[in-house]
Design a protein around this motif. Structure first.
Motif, PDB file in Angstrom:
ATOM      1  N   GLU A   1       0.719  -1.163  -0.258  1.00  0.00           N
ATOM      2  CA  GLU A   1       0.220   0.172  -0.269  1.00  0.00           C
ATOM      3  C   GLU A   1       0.843   1.359   0.341  1.00  0.00           C
ATOM      4  OE1 GLU A   1      -3.371   2.119   2.601  1.00  0.00           O
ATOM      5  OE2 GLU A   1      -3.034  -0.021   3.016  1.00  0.00           O
ATOM      6  N   GLY A   2       0.705   1.592  -0.604  1.00  0.00           N
ATOM      7  CA  GLY A   2       0.586   3.370  -0.875  1.00  0.00           C
ATOM      8  C   GLY A   2       2.067   2.823  -1.928  1.00  0.00           C
ATOM      9  N   TYR A   3       2.853   2.445  -1.842  1.00  0.00           N
ATOM     10  CA  TYR A   3       4.358   2.050  -3.173  1.00  0.00           C
ATOM     11  C   TYR A   3       4.072   3.152  -4.488  1.00  0.00           C
ATOM     12  CZ  TYR A   3       1.616  -0.208  -7.335  1.00  0.00           C
ATOM     13  OH  TYR A   3       1.455  -0.774  -7.973  1.00  0.00           O
ATOM     14  N   LEU A   4       2.704   3.637  -4.644  1.00  0.00           N
ATOM     15  CA  LEU A   4       3.483   4.722  -6.195  1.00  0.00           C
ATOM     16  C   LEU A   4       3.785   5.615  -5.422  1.00  0.00           C
ATOM     17  CD1 LEU A   4       0.190   3.375  -8.028  1.00  0.00           C
ATOM     18  CD2 LEU A   4       2.692   3.350  -8.698  1.00  0.00           C
ATOM     19  N   ASP A   5       3.560   6.040  -4.781  1.00  0.00           N
ATOM     20  CA  ASP A   5       4.181   7.821  -3.573  1.00  0.00           C
ATOM     21  C   ASP A   5       5.689   7.416  -3.935  1.00  0.00           C
ATOM     22  OD1 ASP A   5       1.239   7.684  -3.099  1.00  0.00           O
ATOM     23  OD2 ASP A   5       2.321   7.637  -0.725  1.00  0.00           O
ATOM     24  N   TYR A   6       6.267   6.495  -4.499  1.00  0.00           N
ATOM     25  CA  TYR A   6       7.554   6.437  -4.625  1.00  0.00           C
ATOM     26  C   TYR A   6       8.113   6.761  -5.776  1.00  0.00           C
ATOM     27  CZ  TYR A   6       7.238   5.891   0.474  1.00  0.00           C
ATOM     28  OH  TYR A   6       6.622   5.313   2.102  1.00  0.00           O
ATOM     29  N   PRO A   7       8.666   7.770  -6.509  1.00  0.00           N
ATOM     30  CA  PRO A   7       9.805   7.509  -7.349  1.00  0.00           C
ATOM     31  C   PRO A   7      10.162   6.498  -7.991  1.00  0.00           C
ATOM     32  CG  PRO A   7      10.391   9.362  -6.838  1.00  0.00           C
ATOM     33  CD  PRO A   7       9.387   8.857  -5.500  1.00  0.00           C
ATOM     34  N   ALA A   8      10.977   5.210  -7.163  1.00  0.00           N
ATOM     35  CA  ALA A   8      11.408   4.252  -7.863  1.00  0.00           C
ATOM     36  C   ALA A   8       9.898   3.538  -8.573  1.00  0.00           C
ATOM     37  CB  ALA A   8      12.350   3.832  -6.355  1.00  0.00           C
ATOM     38  N   SER A   9       9.064   3.205  -7.517  1.00  0.00           N
ATOM     39  CA  SER A   9       7.908   2.216  -8.137  1.00  0.00           C
ATOM     40  C   SER A   9       7.522   2.453  -9.531  1.00  0.00           C
ATOM     41  CB  SER A   9       6.755   2.420  -7.107  1.00  0.00           C
ATOM     42  OG  SER A   9       6.508   3.439  -7.507  1.00  0.00           O
ATOM     43  N   HIS A  10       7.961   3.860  -9.747  1.00  0.00           N
ATOM     44  CA  HIS A  10       7.425   4.019 -11.825  1.00  0.00           C
ATOM     45  C   HIS A  10       8.541   3.494 -12.550  1.00  0.00           C
ATOM     46  CE1 HIS A  10       3.851   6.414  -9.809  1.00  0.00           C
ATOM     47  NE2 HIS A  10       4.584   6.708  -9.350  1.00  0.00           N
ATOM     48  N   VAL A  11       9.791   3.261 -12.193  1.00  0.00           N
ATOM     49  CA  VAL A  11      10.626   2.640 -12.886  1.00  0.00           C
ATOM     50  C   VAL A  11      10.094   1.776 -13.583  1.00  0.00           C
ATOM     51  CG1 VAL A  11      12.586   1.360 -13.487  1.00  0.00           C
ATOM     52  CG2 VAL A  11      12.669   3.811 -12.183  1.00  0.00           C
ATOM     53  N   ALA A  12       9.497   1.763 -14.486  1.00  0.00           N
ATOM     54  CA  ALA A  12       8.716   0.674 -15.091  1.00  0.00           C
ATOM     55  C   ALA A  12       9.438   0.562 -16.968  1.00  0.00           C
ATOM     56  CB  ALA A  12       7.089  -0.002 -15.277  1.00  0.00           C
ATOM     57  N   PRO A  13      10.416  -0.358 -17.073  1.00  0.00           N
ATOM     58  CA  PRO A  13      11.197   0.275 -18.517  1.00  0.00           C
ATOM     59  C   PRO A  13      10.125  -0.405 -20.025  1.00  0.00           C
ATOM     60  CG  PRO A  13      12.449  -1.512 -17.684  1.00  0.00           C
ATOM     61  CD  PRO A  13      11.406  -0.693 -16.312  1.00  0.00           C
ATOM     62  N   LYS A  14       9.429  -0.206 -21.056  1.00  0.00           N
ATOM     63  CA  LYS A  14       8.738  -0.508 -21.926  1.00  0.00           C
ATOM     64  C   LYS A  14       9.321  -2.064 -22.954  1.00  0.00           C
ATOM     65  CE  LYS A  14       7.157   3.857 -23.274  1.00  0.00           C
ATOM     66  NZ  LYS A  14       7.763   4.807 -23.917  1.00  0.00           N
ATOM     67  N   THR A  15      10.738  -2.418 -22.733  1.00  0.00           N
ATOM     68  CA  THR A  15      11.143  -4.207 -22.988  1.00  0.00           C
ATOM     69  C   THR A  15      10.427  -4.511 -21.686  1.00  0.00           C
ATOM     70  OG1 THR A  15      12.957  -2.864 -21.876  1.00  0.00           O
ATOM     71  CG2 THR A  15      12.482  -2.627 -23.884  1.00  0.00           C
ATOM     72  N   LYS A  16      10.783  -4.040 -20.563  1.00  0.00           N
ATOM     73  CA  LYS A  16      10.112  -5.109 -19.580  1.00  0.00           C
ATOM     74  C   LYS A  16      11.516  -5.350 -18.789  1.00  0.00           C
ATOM     75  CE  LYS A  16       5.439  -6.029 -20.005  1.00  0.00           C
ATOM     76  NZ  LYS A  16       4.857  -4.836 -19.981  1.00  0.00           N
ATOM     77  N   ASP A  17      12.850  -4.677 -19.056  1.00  0.00           N
ATOM     78  CA  ASP A  17      14.235  -5.409 -18.238  1.00  0.00           C
ATOM     79  C   ASP A  17      14.185  -4.661 -18.009  1.00  0.00           C
ATOM     80  OD1 ASP A  17      16.115  -7.027 -18.462  1.00  0.00           O
ATOM     81  OD2 ASP A  17      17.300  -6.144 -20.385  1.00  0.00           O
ATOM     82  N   LEU A  18      13.926  -5.242 -16.102  1.00  0.00           N
ATOM     83  CA  LEU A  18      14.358  -4.074 -15.345  1.00  0.00           C
ATOM     84  C   LEU A  18      14.607  -5.095 -14.200  1.00  0.00           C
ATOM     85  CD1 LEU A  18      13.601  -2.034 -13.694  1.00  0.00           C
ATOM     86  CD2 LEU A  18      11.773  -2.440 -12.607  1.00  0.00           C
ATOM     87  N   VAL A  19      15.923  -4.769 -13.707  1.00  0.00           N
ATOM     88  CA  VAL A  19      17.191  -5.769 -13.371  1.00  0.00           C
ATOM     89  C   VAL A  19      17.427  -4.973 -11.712  1.00  0.00           C
ATOM     90  CG1 VAL A  19      18.755  -6.815 -12.683  1.00  0.00           C
ATOM     91  CG2 VAL A  19      17.720  -6.999 -15.083  1.00  0.00           C
ATOM     92  N   TRP A  20      17.439  -5.505 -10.408  1.00  0.00           N
ATOM     93  CA  TRP A  20      17.678  -5.306  -9.448  1.00  0.00           C
ATOM     94  C   TRP A  20      18.156  -5.928  -8.847  1.00  0.00           C
ATOM     95  CZ3 TRP A  20      14.990  -1.119  -6.247  1.00  0.00           C
ATOM     96  CH2 TRP A  20      13.522  -0.417  -6.170  1.00  0.00           C
ATOM     97  N   PHE A  21      19.703  -5.161  -8.332  1.00  0.00           N
ATOM     98  CA  PHE A  21      21.183  -5.923  -8.298  1.00  0.00           C
ATOM     99  C   PHE A  21      20.768  -5.013  -6.324  1.00  0.00           C
ATOM    100  CE2 PHE A  21      21.545  -5.828 -12.293  1.00  0.00           C
ATOM    101  CZ  PHE A  21      22.499  -7.014 -12.471  1.00  0.00           C
ATOM    102  N   LEU A  22      20.176  -6.659  -5.269  1.00  0.00           N
ATOM    103  CA  LEU A  22      20.745  -5.987  -4.587  1.00  0.00           C
ATOM    104  C   LEU A  22      21.413  -6.720  -2.962  1.00  0.00           C
ATOM    105  CD1 LEU A  22      16.786  -6.947  -3.944  1.00  0.00           C
ATOM    106  CD2 LEU A  22      17.748  -4.722  -3.652  1.00  0.00           C
ATOM    107  N   ASP A  23      21.837  -6.395  -2.463  1.00  0.00           N
ATOM    108  CA  ASP A  23      22.394  -6.986  -1.485  1.00  0.00           C
ATOM    109  C   ASP A  23      21.973  -7.561   0.270  1.00  0.00           C
ATOM    110  OD1 ASP A  23      22.718  -4.778   1.223  1.00  0.00           O
ATOM    111  OD2 ASP A  23      23.999  -4.302   0.852  1.00  0.00           O
TER     112      ASP A  23
END
Length: 241
Positions: free
Chosen positions: A207-229
């Motif tokens: 809930e509320g995730y769309l308040d954060y700019p990072a949640s709007h990252v959605a490339p049209k190619t659908k090629d989105l990768v998160w590198f996390l520790d």
């Protein structure tokens, strides 16, 4: 989206470097938008020290996803950080480096840089297209220099906008959503326990995730990768299972 979780920041940097080498080795000109911040700094160090000879630097073109409105010699400058940790250590042609001029009038520079992208980048869907956009994420869920209080800048009709840091009031030139989401690939580099809460909200779409700019990252190619520790990923439902 694809999640890649590693034990620590250095491992993230090593694995992202390998990923970048694989991606960039397939074409003659590879256009990258870089991020500032502490995690990219480690990535640049590892890339320069361990993998410099594995990259064909004459094919790499560097741009910035955002820049603080300061001189290129200022310690706050993303460009200066990249020079110190990467550019000065590798054999990349000077004409392949396309910096945002943080010392110039912000609005004028946002317009100029937007026009530079139109000129230098290949087009897809009639918009400039990066091969790879590297993004960080702040503890507040901002990405590039689009902050929650100015989330409307994400949907700007322009390629670049002038953003204002919510606490310092510092002006920054930033790519907008239309350019970021038109990239072939977008990769988040996010490390540290302080990011875990926002990572969970955004990735698990709470809930509320769309308040954060990072949640709007959605490339049209659908090629989105998160590198996390592991620290940044520790609250994720998928990570815990």
């Amino acid at each position: 989206m694809e999640l890649k979780v590693y034990q620590n920041k250095v491992k993230v940097a090593e694995e992202f470097s390998k990923y970048l080498i694989e991606k960039s080795g397939t074409q003659k000109a590879f256009h990258i938008a870089l991020s500032g911040g502490s995690t990219p700094k480690i990535v640049f160090d590892v890339l320069a020290e361990e993998f410099a000879n594995d990259v064909d630097w004459k094919n790499i073109h560097l741009y910035w996803g955002d820049e603080r409105c300061v001189a290129p010699t200022d310690d706050e400058s993303n460009y200066k950080m990249t020079v110190e940790h990467l550019i000065s250590k590798v054999d990349i042609p000077e004409e392949n480096i396309h910096r945002i001029k943080g010392e110039d009038d912000p609005k004028t520079e946002a317009k100029r840089y937007g026009e530079l992208l139109e000129k230098e980048l290949p087009k897809e869907l009639d918009l400039p297209q990066f091969d790879l956009v590297i993004l960080g994420m702040g503890d507040d869920g901002h990405t590039a220099s689009i902050f929650p209080h100015e989330i409307n800048l994400w949907v700007s009709p322009d390629n670049c906008e002038v953003a204002i840091h919510p606490e310092s009031g510092q002006r920054r030139v930033s790519l907008t959503g239309r350019i970021i989401n038109n990239a072939k690939t977008v990769a988040f580099l996010v490390t540290g326990e302080s990011k875990a809460e926002k990572v969970k909200i955004i990735v698990d779409r709470e809930e509320g995730y769309l308040d954060y700019p990072a949640s709007h990252v959605a490339p049209k190619t659908k090629d989105l990768v998160w590198f996390l520790d592991a620290a940044a990923a520790k609250l994720l439902t998928s990570f815990q299972s």
